[in-house]
Design a protein around this motif. Sequence first.
Motif, PDB file in Angstrom:
ATOM      1  N   GLY A 153       0.802  -1.209   0.000  1.00 60.22           N
ATOM      2  CA  GLY A 153       0.000   0.000   0.000  1.00 60.22           C
ATOM      3  C   GLY A 153       0.837   1.261   0.000  1.00 60.22           C
ATOM      4  N   CYS A 154       0.164   2.389  -0.274  1.00 64.32           N
ATOM      5  CA  CYS A 154       0.833   3.692  -0.325  1.00 64.32           C
ATOM      6  C   CYS A 154       0.147   4.706   0.579  1.00 64.32           C
ATOM      7  CB  CYS A 154       0.846   4.217  -1.767  1.00 64.32           C
ATOM      8  SG  CYS A 154       1.817   3.226  -2.919  1.00 64.32           S
ATOM      9  N   GLY A 155      -0.581   4.234   1.575  1.00 69.55           N
ATOM     10  CA  GLY A 155      -1.266   5.130   2.496  1.00 69.55           C
ATOM     11  C   GLY A 155      -0.336   5.728   3.530  1.00 69.55           C
ATOM     12  N   ALA A 156      -0.870   6.672   4.283  1.00 64.60           N
ATOM     13  CA  ALA A 156      -0.058   7.387   5.277  1.00 64.60           C
ATOM     14  C   ALA A 156       0.515   6.453   6.341  1.00 64.60           C
ATOM     15  CB  ALA A 156      -0.890   8.485   5.931  1.00 64.60           C
ATOM     16  N   SER A 157      -0.250   5.413   6.714  1.00 65.08           N
ATOM     17  CA  SER A 157       0.211   4.500   7.755  1.00 65.08           C
ATOM     18  C   SER A 157       0.778   3.203   7.195  1.00 65.08           C
ATOM     19  CB  SER A 157      -0.943   4.176   8.714  1.00 65.08           C
ATOM     20  OG  SER A 157      -2.021   3.566   8.017  1.00 65.08           O
ATOM     21  N   SER A 158       0.936   3.121   5.888  1.00 64.12           N
ATOM     22  CA  SER A 158       1.524   1.936   5.262  1.00 64.12           C
ATOM     23  C   SER A 158       3.007   1.849   5.585  1.00 64.12           C
ATOM     24  CB  SER A 158       1.338   1.992   3.746  1.00 64.12           C
ATOM     25  OG  SER A 158       2.137   3.037   3.195  1.00 64.12           O
ATOM     26  N   PRO A 159       3.632   0.683   5.392  1.00 63.25           N
ATOM     27  CA  PRO A 159       5.080   0.604   5.603  1.00 63.25           C
ATOM     28  C   PRO A 159       5.861   1.629   4.781  1.00 63.25           C
ATOM     29  CG  PRO A 159       4.153  -1.599   5.434  1.00 63.25           C
ATOM     30  CD  PRO A 159       3.039  -0.644   5.107  1.00 63.25           C
ATOM     31  N   GLN A 160       5.407   1.892   3.554  1.00 61.12           N
ATOM     32  CA  GLN A 160       6.089   2.893   2.730  1.00 61.12           C
ATOM     33  C   GLN A 160       5.897   4.304   3.274  1.00 61.12           C
ATOM     34  OE1 GLN A 160       7.087   2.075  -1.604  1.00 61.12           O
ATOM     35  NE2 GLN A 160       4.873   1.826  -1.535  1.00 61.12           N
ATOM     36  N   GLY A 161       4.668   4.598   3.716  1.00 62.94           N
ATOM     37  CA  GLY A 161       4.422   5.907   4.305  1.00 62.94           C
ATOM     38  C   GLY A 161       5.296   6.140   5.518  1.00 62.94           C
ATOM     39  N   THR A 162       5.430   5.134   6.363  1.00 66.27           N
ATOM     40  CA  THR A 162       6.278   5.231   7.555  1.00 66.27           C
ATOM     41  C   THR A 162       7.740   5.397   7.167  1.00 66.27           C
ATOM     42  OG1 THR A 162       4.720   3.871   8.820  1.00 66.27           O
ATOM     43  CG2 THR A 162       6.971   4.057   9.675  1.00 66.27           C
ATOM     44  N   PHE A 163       8.167   4.623   6.169  1.00 66.15           N
ATOM     45  CA  PHE A 163       9.543   4.719   5.663  1.00 66.15           C
ATOM     46  C   PHE A 163       9.832   6.130   5.161  1.00 66.15           C
ATOM     47  CE2 PHE A 163      12.507   4.384   2.051  1.00 66.15           C
ATOM     48  CZ  PHE A 163      13.576   3.706   2.621  1.00 66.15           C
ATOM     49  N   LEU A 164       8.907   6.689   4.400  1.00 68.79           N
ATOM     50  CA  LEU A 164       9.099   8.020   3.842  1.00 68.79           C
ATOM     51  C   LEU A 164       9.198   9.077   4.943  1.00 68.79           C
ATOM     52  CD1 LEU A 164       9.251   9.958   1.449  1.00 68.79           C
ATOM     53  CD2 LEU A 164       6.748   9.897   1.322  1.00 68.79           C
ATOM     54  N   LYS A 165       8.291   9.024   5.910  1.00 69.23           N
ATOM     55  CA  LYS A 165       8.341   9.984   7.021  1.00 69.23           C
ATOM     56  C   LYS A 165       9.682   9.933   7.733  1.00 69.23           C
ATOM     57  CE  LYS A 165       3.399   9.530   8.012  1.00 69.23           C
ATOM     58  NZ  LYS A 165       2.417   8.948   8.959  1.00 69.23           N
ATOM     59  N   ASP A 166      10.166   8.736   7.994  1.00 70.85           N
ATOM     60  CA  ASP A 166      11.434   8.575   8.715  1.00 70.85           C
ATOM     61  C   ASP A 166      12.601   9.124   7.903  1.00 70.85           C
ATOM     62  OD1 ASP A 166      13.185   7.347  10.841  1.00 70.85           O
ATOM     63  OD2 ASP A 166      13.850   6.179   9.110  1.00 70.85           O
ATOM     64  N   GLN A 167      12.624   8.830   6.604  1.00 70.64           N
ATOM     65  CA  GLN A 167      13.755   9.246   5.775  1.00 70.64           C
ATOM     66  C   GLN A 167      13.813  10.761   5.599  1.00 70.64           C
ATOM     67  OE1 GLN A 167      16.253   7.355   4.750  1.00 70.64           O
ATOM     68  NE2 GLN A 167      15.315   5.593   5.763  1.00 70.64           N
ATOM     69  N   LEU A 168      12.672  11.419   5.607  1.00 72.78           N
ATOM     70  CA  LEU A 168      12.643  12.870   5.418  1.00 72.78           C
ATOM     71  C   LEU A 168      13.272  13.629   6.585  1.00 72.78           C
ATOM     72  CD1 LEU A 168       9.108  13.395   3.835  1.00 72.78           C
ATOM     73  CD2 LEU A 168      11.324  13.664   2.711  1.00 72.78           C
ATOM     74  N   THR A 169      13.477  12.969   7.706  1.00 75.48           N
ATOM     75  CA  THR A 169      14.094  13.620   8.865  1.00 75.48           C
ATOM     76  C   THR A 169      15.619  13.555   8.840  1.00 75.48           C
ATOM     77  OG1 THR A 169      14.105  11.613  10.259  1.00 75.48           O
ATOM     78  CG2 THR A 169      12.093  12.951  10.251  1.00 75.48           C
ATOM     79  N   LYS A 170      16.189  12.877   7.862  1.00 74.69           N
ATOM     80  CA  LYS A 170      17.619  12.575   7.897  1.00 74.69           C
ATOM     81  C   LYS A 170      18.499  13.596   7.192  1.00 74.69           C
ATOM     82  CE  LYS A 170      16.886   7.616   8.465  1.00 74.69           C
ATOM     83  NZ  LYS A 170      17.326   7.600   9.863  1.00 74.69           N
ATOM     84  N   ALA A 171      17.908  14.580   6.523  1.00 67.63           N
ATOM     85  CA  ALA A 171      18.695  15.622   5.859  1.00 67.63           C
ATOM     86  C   ALA A 171      17.815  16.834   5.614  1.00 67.63           C
ATOM     87  CB  ALA A 171      19.286  15.117   4.542  1.00 67.63           C
ATOM     88  N   LYS A 172      18.429  17.978   5.492  1.00 65.61           N
ATOM     89  CA  LYS A 172      17.694  19.219   5.203  1.00 65.61           C
ATOM     90  C   LYS A 172      17.137  19.202   3.782  1.00 65.61           C
ATOM     91  CE  LYS A 172      18.607  24.156   4.401  1.00 65.61           C
ATOM     92  NZ  LYS A 172      17.351  24.687   4.930  1.00 65.61           N
TER      93      LYS A 172
END
Length: 315
Positions: free
Chosen positions: A174-193
Amino acid sequence: MRVSHGVFAVALAALVALGSATGAGAQKVHPTAAAAAPDPLIAAAGDIACDPSSSDFRNGNGTSSSCKQKATSDLIRSEPIDAVLTLGDNQYQCGSSQQFQQSFDPAWGRFKAMIHPVPGDNEYETGGSGCSRDAAGYFQYFGAAAGNSRGDTAFTLGKWRLIGLNAECGHAGGCGASSPQGTFLKDQLTKAKCTVVYWHQPYYNGTSRTSSSYKAFWDILYAGNADIVLNGHLHNYARFAPQDASGHVDAARGVRQFIVGTGGRSLFSLDGNRNVETTTKAYGVLELRLHATSYHWAFVTTAGTVVDSGSADCH
């Protein structure tokens, strides 16, 4: 024309001369600055390698209008590229292992060690010999570079985080906000400006219709101050104004989308021009020079010309 560092260097030199990165006037380049290592340069495109059974394949050389994967790969081979992003539909018609070896590998496979891929819908096609509904040929060919078990990947280059998603939603949980991909994306966006995010099918396509599958991704991107999204799927080049998830132009916080479905398979025009700053129907690659707090872009065609270029700060 080409110089030792390719047409992108020509476009970049022109931008520096105009002071477009800072809004200042003409700048002198001091010898010490000129000797410094350049900031990372990446190249990206999707919809790449023709089906080797196609009558247009012609031993990998293609025709004047189709199967141009060798010509686009020559652009990358001639540049000092640090990483290559392939934006899905890497291999037609179904991305079997045999097709990858016969078509993609002699062309873009020449710099396979630099490729950070994502799959497209064609990698999951099942209508031909050796095809697999689980994109087995894709995962076998790219190996560890294909990312985790879902096909998501992320890496740091210079000051930037680059995040690849397997946005073939039904195959990736899935591609929803709480999907594994959604969680992955949220986490990765915190790793660089500064961030580049890439997947195959675009959210915006130039019309008033969006791909509803990716609304949650775009909400996450906007909330996380992402900078650039790269997509393929539509066989043309298009640069969009920075937008929020509702199609509103937002110069301050909007995410800029590029469609680069120009890797070699075939070409067609964009259906609309909603929030499209420029579009062209030409084979080529998008090159991005990633500075510490900004970036330059140049779309380079197989004719050796830069047809779109510019610069922007990251958020």
